[in-house]
Structure formats: C-alpha cells, structure tokens
Design a protein around this motif. Structure first.
Motif, PDB file in Angstrom:
ATOM      1  N   VAL A  57      54.543  41.186  44.481  1.00  0.00           N
ATOM      2  CA  VAL A  57      53.222  40.809  43.943  1.00  0.00           C
ATOM      3  C   VAL A  57      52.190  41.878  44.323  1.00  0.00           C
ATOM      4  O   VAL A  57      51.380  42.308  43.497  1.00  0.00           O
ATOM      5  N   ARG A  58      52.266  42.331  45.602  1.00  0.00           N
ATOM      6  CA  ARG A  58      51.302  43.351  46.054  1.00  0.00           C
ATOM      7  C   ARG A  58      51.445  44.639  45.233  1.00  0.00           C
ATOM      8  O   ARG A  58      50.464  45.206  44.750  1.00  0.00           O
ATOM      9  N   MET A 115      50.154  44.218  41.730  1.00  0.00           N
ATOM     10  CA  MET A 115      48.681  44.210  41.727  1.00  0.00           C
ATOM     11  C   MET A 115      48.173  45.647  41.784  1.00  0.00           C
ATOM     12  O   MET A 115      47.192  45.998  41.130  1.00  0.00           O
ATOM     13  N   GLU A 116      48.831  46.476  42.598  1.00  0.00           N
ATOM     14  CA  GLU A 116      48.387  47.875  42.717  1.00  0.00           C
ATOM     15  C   GLU A 116      48.564  48.608  41.395  1.00  0.00           C
ATOM     16  O   GLU A 116      47.676  49.320  40.935  1.00  0.00           O
ATOM     17  N   ASN A 169      49.251  47.272  38.191  1.00  0.00           N
ATOM     18  CA  ASN A 169      48.684  46.658  36.970  1.00  0.00           C
ATOM     19  C   ASN A 169      47.188  46.398  37.059  1.00  0.00           C
ATOM     20  O   ASN A 169      46.547  46.187  36.030  1.00  0.00           O
ATOM     21  N   PHE A 170      46.643  46.359  38.284  1.00  0.00           N
ATOM     22  CA  PHE A 170      45.218  46.015  38.413  1.00  0.00           C
ATOM     23  C   PHE A 170      44.420  47.110  39.141  1.00  0.00           C
ATOM     24  O   PHE A 170      43.514  47.719  38.575  1.00  0.00           O
ATOM     25  N   PRO A 211      53.806  36.708  39.059  1.00  0.00           N
ATOM     26  CA  PRO A 211      53.140  37.933  39.531  1.00  0.00           C
ATOM     27  C   PRO A 211      52.426  38.680  38.393  1.00  0.00           C
ATOM     28  O   PRO A 211      51.277  39.110  38.537  1.00  0.00           O
ATOM     29  N   TYR A 212      53.108  38.800  37.254  1.00  0.00           N
ATOM     30  CA  TYR A 212      52.537  39.511  36.095  1.00  0.00           C
ATOM     31  C   TYR A 212      51.260  38.827  35.620  1.00  0.00           C
ATOM     32  O   TYR A 212      50.226  39.475  35.400  1.00  0.00           O
ATOM     33  N   ALA A 215      49.265  36.925  37.276  1.00  0.00           N
ATOM     34  CA  ALA A 215      48.178  37.090  38.266  1.00  0.00           C
ATOM     35  C   ALA A 215      47.449  38.409  38.036  1.00  0.00           C
ATOM     36  O   ALA A 215      46.218  38.475  38.091  1.00  0.00           O
ATOM     37  N   THR A 216      48.198  39.477  37.741  1.00  0.00           N
ATOM     38  CA  THR A 216      47.550  40.789  37.545  1.00  0.00           C
ATOM     39  C   THR A 216      46.691  40.781  36.281  1.00  0.00           C
ATOM     40  O   THR A 216      45.635  41.408  36.246  1.00  0.00           O
ATOM     41  N   ALA A 266      43.483  38.891  36.822  1.00  0.00           N
ATOM     42  CA  ALA A 266      42.568  39.720  37.626  1.00  0.00           C
ATOM     43  C   ALA A 266      41.798  40.684  36.720  1.00  0.00           C
ATOM     44  O   ALA A 266      40.590  40.888  36.895  1.00  0.00           O
TER      45      ALA A 266
END
Ligand SMILES: NC(=O)C1=CN([C@@H]2O[C@H](COP(=O)(O)OP(=O)(O)OC[C@H]3O[C@@H](n4cnc5c(N)ncnc54)[C@H](OP(=O)(O)O)[C@@H]3O)[C@@H](O)[C@H]2O)C=CC1
Ligand SMILES: C[C@H](CCC(=O)O)[C@H]1CC[C@H]2[C@@H]3C(=O)C[C@@H]4C[C@H](O)CC[C@]4(C)[C@H]3CC[C@]12C
Length: 276
Positions: free
Chosen positions: A111-112, A115-116, A118-119, A157-158, A160-161, A164
């Motif tokens: 997930v981390r 996030m890095e 995709n976001f 996870p996808y 969530a990004t 965001a």
C-alpha cells in the motif's frame, strides 16, 4: 506536454507538438509531459515509441527512464522538460505501479509503495511543474478511475490511491481559483479500458466489454485541451455509476458485487509482517 506513461523499464515521455506555423512564438508549441514504462523493455521499446511520436507529427519527443516510486525521479523528469523546452503547457499524469485484483492480504508495504507511485509522484511532478504551467496558463490532466469515486472489492490499495488523487486535486483546484491561478485541472474518471494489463487482471472476473484504449487516449487529451473539470469515459457506464453513488449507494454496492464472478478469485496467501 509531459505525459507520465510507462515504456517498459519505467520511462516518462516528453512531447512537443508541432507549432501551427513557423511564425508562432516558441511558447505556443504544445509541450507535454506524458507517461512512464518499465526499465527492462524500455531500452528496446522506448526509442520506437519516440520514433512513432515523431512520425505522427510531434516536433520533439523524448523519454526519461526511472521509477516513479521515487519523488526525486518525478522532479527530475520535470527538470528535464524544463531544460529541453524551457517551459511546459500540459502535464498528463497517467502511470500506476503494479497492483493485484484480489482480496486485501494485509501487505502494508505494498500500500505504501503504491501510494508513492500512484499518488505522491503525481504531487511531486505537479509541484515542480507549477511555475512553468502558471507561466503558460497550462493544464494538469490526472488520469484516475471509477475506483477513485466508488469502491469495489479486490482493489483496496489501488482504490485508496485514486481517492487520494480526487481529494488532493479537488482541493488544489479551489486554491487556484481563489488565487487567480489560470492552470486547469482535469480529473479523468475512467471505467474498464482494454489495455493489456487491465484485461489480464480482471477479464476472468468481470464480464463487461472494456472500452477501446485508443478512443480513451484521445478523450483524455481532448478533455485537457478543453480544460474540462472532469472526463467520464466511457460515459455510458461511468456517469450512471456516479449518479447511483449519490442517489442509492447500497443498491449500487449490491450491483457492483453481483457483476463480479467472485468464484474465479484465487485468494492469495496473507502477507508476512505489517510492512513497518
Ligand atoms: N485500463 C483500465 O481499465 C483503467 C485504467 N485507468 C487508469 O489509466 C491509467 C493507465 O492505465 P493502464 O494503461 O491500463 O495501465 P498499464 O499498467 O498498462 O500502464 C501503467 C504504466 O505505468 C508504468 N509503471 C509501472 N510502475 C511504474 C513505476 N514505478 N514508475 C514508472 N512507471 C511505472 C508501467 O510500466 P511497466 O509495464 O514497464 O511496468 C506502465 O507503462 C492509470 O492511471 C489507470 O489507473 C483507470 C481506469 C481503468
Ligand atoms: C488491478 C489493475 C492493475 C493491474 C496492474 O498491475 O497493472 C487495475 C488497473 C485499472 C483497474 C480498473 C479500473 O480502474 C476501472 C474499474 C474500477 C472498478 O472499481 C473495479 C474494476 C475496474 C475495471 C478496475 C479493475 C482493476 C484494474 C484493472
């Protein structure tokens, strides 16, 4: 134009569209930063993509190799555009890191990283590109998904990004208006598209026919050029989904689950550790 699009060996594409005429001032040639690809395949594939862009009429096309897991690389790509063209008209943020279509297995590290990629890299590129975009009164195009508006199973996870991105860029749009910054922000809300990776990931679970990627790419560029707030593509599925989200959220949730052949999901083993 700067497009973050992957060429296989994560690379980012820089494109300059031909100016309308030789008399046009240099700042009117459209300078776009576009999309990254993977390192291994890139060495052979990227030069061909650049060649194709030039054949199709780009005045200049380049690629930069690296991984968008690093915000330093994201900033480096924008610097490269600045050094090459001295300005930028459009930033298209499109790349995503690899994920899975499965039950969430507890892998916090994944997930981390996602996030890095995709976001945070989108935020870093936007921040670095903003002075040039303010100068050109240019455009930011953020490629997002229905998954960034309505959650469905197997994409935790996808999704969530993508949520965001919606929060960040919708807030930024307000601030641009308050401060009279004439840079447009377009959020592209895409449904299922027939790219190789998406079809590979979900065709055994989702019956729907995916929309064509070529038309999708054109619609993304058009929506940015028209400075639209949002693109819904394909509109026939995305727009009703968003309407139902507000009018009948539980009904929509049931519909989403009933469209999935859950029996075809082969549950992956739980991840080791929490990623601390
Ligand atoms: N296809 C669909 O159904 C949908 C797509 N979208 C959105 O459209 C956009 C494009 O999706 P799509 O073309 O299907 O995705 P792909 O997986 O086909 O392309 C993603 C690209 O990002 C590159 N990439 C992966 N990891 C990194 C990294 N760490 N650094 C730099 N580049 C990387 C990949 O390169 P490589 O292959 O070499 O790893 C690949 O070229 C995404 O934003 C996605 O969320 C939204 C809704 C639906
Ligand atoms: C899991 C896929 C990424 C695979 C990879 O590592 O490359 C996802 C990439 C795009 C997703 C689709 C999407 O964003 C549109 C739909 C959104 C719905 O909420 C779920 C189904 C989607 C078709 C979704 C499925 C996962 C992806 C293909």
């Amino acid at each position: 134009m700067l497009t973050t699009q992957h060429f296989s060996t994560h690379s980012i594409q820089l494109l300059q569209r031909k100016r309308p005429s030789e008399d046009s001032p240099p700042s009117k040639g459209r300078r776009v930063v576009s999309h990254p690809q993977h390192p291994g395949q890139c060495l052979s594939h990227c030069p061909q993509v650049v060649e194709k862009c030039l054949d199709l009429g780009a005045a200049s096309a380049r690629y930069v190799s690296g991984s968008m897991e690093s915000t330093a690389f994201a900033e480096e790509v924008v610097k490269e555009a600045e050094n090459t063209w001295g300005g930028l008209d459009m930033l298209i943020l499109n790349h995503i890191g690899h994920s899975f279509f499965d039950f969430f297995n507890g892998d916090v590290d994944h997930v981390r990283k996602l996030m890095e990629t995709n976001f945070l890299s989108y935020v870093a590129m936007t921040t670095s590109a903003l002075p040039m975009l303010k100068e050109s009164e240019g455009s930011i195009v953020v490629v997002s998904s229905v998954s960034g508006k309505v959650a469905s199973p197997f994409t935790a996870p996808y999704s969530a990004t993508k949520f965001a991105l919606e929060g960040f860029y919708s807030s930024l749009r307000h601030e641009f208006i308050i401060e009279n910054v004439n840079v447009s922000i377009t959020l592209c809300i895409l449904g299922y598209i027939n790219t190789e990776s998406a079809v590979r990931a979900v065709s055994h679970v989702i019956n729907e026919t995916p929309a064509p990627k070529e038309e999708c790419a054109l619609e993304i560029i058009r929506s940015g050029a028209l400075r639209q707030r949002e693109l819904h593509y394909p509109a026939r599925t995305v727009t009703p989904t968003l309407l139902l989200r507000d009018l009948a959220p539980e009904f929509l949730d049931g519909l989403i689950r009933s469209n999935f052949r859950v029996e075809n999901i082969k549950k992956a083993p739980a991840a080791q550790g929490s990623g601390h």
